[in-house]
Design an enzyme around this catalytic site. Structure first.
Site, PDB file in Angstrom:
ATOM      1  N   THR A 147      54.978 -16.070  12.213  1.00 49.24           N
ATOM      2  CA  THR A 147      53.904 -16.959  12.695  1.00 49.24           C
ATOM      3  C   THR A 147      53.418 -17.733  11.476  1.00 49.24           C
ATOM      4  O   THR A 147      53.994 -18.752  11.124  1.00 49.24           O
ATOM      5  CB  THR A 147      52.761 -16.177  13.362  1.00 49.24           C
ATOM      6  N   LYS A 172      56.879  -8.897  10.572  1.00 48.58           N
ATOM      7  CA  LYS A 172      56.085 -10.109  10.376  1.00 48.58           C
ATOM      8  C   LYS A 172      54.628  -9.680  10.266  1.00 48.58           C
ATOM      9  O   LYS A 172      54.214  -8.664  10.828  1.00 48.58           O
ATOM     10  CB  LYS A 172      56.280 -11.109  11.507  1.00 48.58           C
ATOM     11  N   THR A 183      48.367  -6.962  11.625  1.00 47.55           N
ATOM     12  CA  THR A 183      48.839  -7.740  12.766  1.00 47.55           C
ATOM     13  C   THR A 183      50.240  -7.951  12.515  1.00 47.55           C
ATOM     14  O   THR A 183      50.634  -8.928  11.910  1.00 47.55           O
ATOM     15  CB  THR A 183      48.342  -9.165  12.819  1.00 47.55           C
ATOM     16  N   GLU A 263      47.751 -14.511   4.146  1.00 48.27           N
ATOM     17  CA  GLU A 263      47.247 -15.875   4.312  1.00 48.27           C
ATOM     18  C   GLU A 263      46.288 -16.294   3.196  1.00 48.27           C
ATOM     19  O   GLU A 263      45.228 -15.705   3.026  1.00 48.27           O
ATOM     20  CB  GLU A 263      46.545 -16.008   5.662  1.00 48.27           C
ATOM     21  N   ASN A 382      42.559 -20.021   8.745  1.00 53.65           N
ATOM     22  CA  ASN A 382      42.022 -19.356   9.918  1.00 53.65           C
ATOM     23  C   ASN A 382      40.945 -20.155  10.646  1.00 53.65           C
ATOM     24  O   ASN A 382      40.475 -19.747  11.697  1.00 53.65           O
ATOM     25  CB  ASN A 382      41.523 -17.966   9.543  1.00 53.65           C
TER      26      ASN A 382
END
Lengths: 387, 387
Positions: A147, A172, A183, A263, A382
């Site tokens: 993702t 992932k 996640t 991220e 985000n």
């Protein structure tokens, strides 16, 4: 090679059009046997996505023949209709492979609260079935589950003490990396001969010491799934400890890859707590520090702000005395007995890796939790994710 | 008018040179009586700054004649030497005012883990004593306790049901606004006639419904202090409920000012949980949502990402069924029975104020917790704070 490194597995990755970018978004992993034992661990979030609910049921008998995964939509908080979508996806795979739908695990990742476009997904699954291979399919599948991951994540190990077994994995995960699991979707394959109960113990122990020690942003996903499938194609039954170690190795490897790709992160931070009265105490302290936004911002700014470490430790119920706490950052003991120690200006935080050592001076337990810094890159990614 | 609005109080604010900017950094509040009853609540962090440890002791007898506050240094994690610094500061105030050091509360705010420059602080205290006034001193004191606050924060209320009493307050706090209390220092004064036990109940109840319902960044400070001092100069003894209401009003006013000024924030977010089985359940759910970094980033980006609300609710132990959860954002019911409801595109998040309503559909309790968005401004401010 990823999940196709062990004998007995085929895989594929393809683009079904779920992602606006047109990038690959459907992956399929098939266990051709001869055995089909499997086990898994799932998110501890009480709000669980349809594919998690489905796959828990599918795993009840300790057997799986296939795993179908999609990015581009989490199929979480989608109600009974979303569950029917997952069911239909499993049936579609089962029909194409001439197996039972109850032997098909489903994993989804992406935005929560949106139905999957089944008119795109099912043809994509058909395409994936047609593209199954023992070679490049492993890498393609790893690619298709990304993702916000900037790179595909795979790991492979071969047994040495008892030769002949291979363990492969893909995963992932780049945000919502959290308390129980990240996640993340992870599929681990092996050609070892092992029953479901052994696999269950192995995958739990491996997750405990890898994914469950990562806490990137404190957020617990609705979709986390780690599956372990054994084909038995090597004909070799490893001692359980050896198998567990191999699985833990690929899981730790994937966990570190996730941390390195978290991220917006610029730092990978190891928080080691020693001198804890119990492992639970050590974990509570390490997680509290790992979730302290003020500290994570300070580390982003290369600021050895150890006071924020102590403030985080102080919010826990762990056994310790405030005036006995020691804290080192990258080897410099900046806090001694709860008060200033060596000069904070001696701490060099310029490298990506940061080591924080907290000594509670109570007992003999120690634990390490991994996290990242909190950056404007994380905020940007985000605040713009779904729009 | 701040803390000098009620009769019987003088205050001052001055620059001692603790802040590199040269801005005011020492505040003094003096209760000239005739009474000197007082009460306070403090951070629940187990790592407590020296001034917190001192002031707890000073308050043990329910009496205070003065409060000295400094910004420019928290005097936390400074060991026995830091405690001696706090003691010396109280003695210095006591000597100048001819009172006992045990009647002097001390509050500090700023960087943790650094000793205060006593050679600057004590002359500053002397200057503050010389500058005490019943007029402008209140505003000057409020100004001197600012750290990253962009504005001074004060509030005043007068009793109406039983006329004759004034309650004044000043506060600071713009980050580390957390579970129990914010990183904040608050001094509330009143000319009501009240004993220490009454004040203690009033300040606890007022904090419970104001500061303890604010959770800006989940970080719990080492220095949080809320003090309530009563001079009795009005000669009026309010009914306890009336006094408590007045104190709660100024505390709520200050809490809202803190939210409006939270570091880097662009949104003030009210998270209302209804249908909870208990207040504790409601608070657990609201706080979990208030601390979800992914949601806070999404709201910064005007993204009504209700899936992140459910993911946060799902991490709690509160009583609820995932498929019964309703969520509204700014009046639009985006989630109904755990699945998509009205179109998320109907939600307008462009204003500063955002209202999130979560219905657990279990019981009759409701609770509201306030938070802010997570922004690159917050990251910037907290990665550059101490350097």
């Amino acid at each position: 090679m990823s999940v196709t490194a062990p004998r007995g597995f085929r895989a594929a990755g393809t683009a079904a059009g779920l992602k606006p970018s047109g990038n690959p978004d459907v992956a399929l992993v098939v266990n051709d046997g001869p055995a089909d034992a499997a086990a898994g661990v799932f998110t501890r979030n009480r709000v669980q996505a349809a594919p998690v609910l489905w796959t828990r049921q599918a795993l009840a008998d300790g057997r799986l023949r296939a795993v179908v995964l999609n990015s581009g939509g989490a199929n979480a908080c989608t109600g009974p209709a979303g569950f029917a979508d997952t069911h239909a996806t499993a049936e579609h795979v089962a029909s194409a492979l001439s197996i039972g739908a109850g032997d098909v695990a489903v994993c989804s990742t992406g935005l929560i609260g949106v139905r999957l476009p089944m008119d795109l997904l099912l043809p994509g699954v058909t395409k994936a079935v047609a593209g199954l291979s023992t070679g490049a399919g492993g890498a393609e599948a790893a690619e298709a589950i990304r993702t916000t991951d900037t790179v595909a994540k795979t790991a492979v190990r071969t047994s040495t003490a008892t030769p002949g077994v291979i363990v492969g994995a893909m995963g992932k995960g780049a945000a919502m990396l959290a308390p129980s699991l990240a996640t993340m979707l992870v599929v681990v394959t092996t050609d070892a001969v092992a029953d479901a109960a052994t696999l269950d113990r192995a995958v739990r122990e491996a997750s405990r010491v890898s994914f469950e020690r990562v806490d990137s942003d404190g957020c617990l996903s609705t979709n986390d799934t780690v599956l372990l499938l054994a084909s038995g194609a090597s004909g070799v039954a490893l001692p359980e400890a050896e198998l567990t170690d191999l699985v833990a190795e690929v899981c730790t490897d994937l966990a570190q890859q996730m941390l390195g790709d978290a991220e917006g992160s610029t730092k990978t931070i190891a928080i080691q707590v020693v001198g804890a009265a119990s492992e639970a105490d050590g974990l509570e302290v390490a997680r509290s520090v790992a979730r302290n936004n003020l500290l994570k911002c300070a580390l982003y700014g290369n600021d050895p702000n150890w006071g924020r470490v102590l403030a985080a430790v102080g919010t826990t119920q762990a056994a310790f005395e405030p005036d006995a706490l020691d804290v080192s950052m990258n080897g410099v003991q900046v806090c001694r007995a709860g008060a200033p120690g060596e000069d904070r200006d001696l701490v060099d935080l310029s490298a990506r890796r940061i080591d924080i050592l907290i000594d509670l001076h109570v007992g003999g337990e120690e634990v390490t939790v991994w996290t990242n810094d909190l950056t404007d890159g994380y905020v940007h990614e985000n605040s713009a994710y779904s729009t």
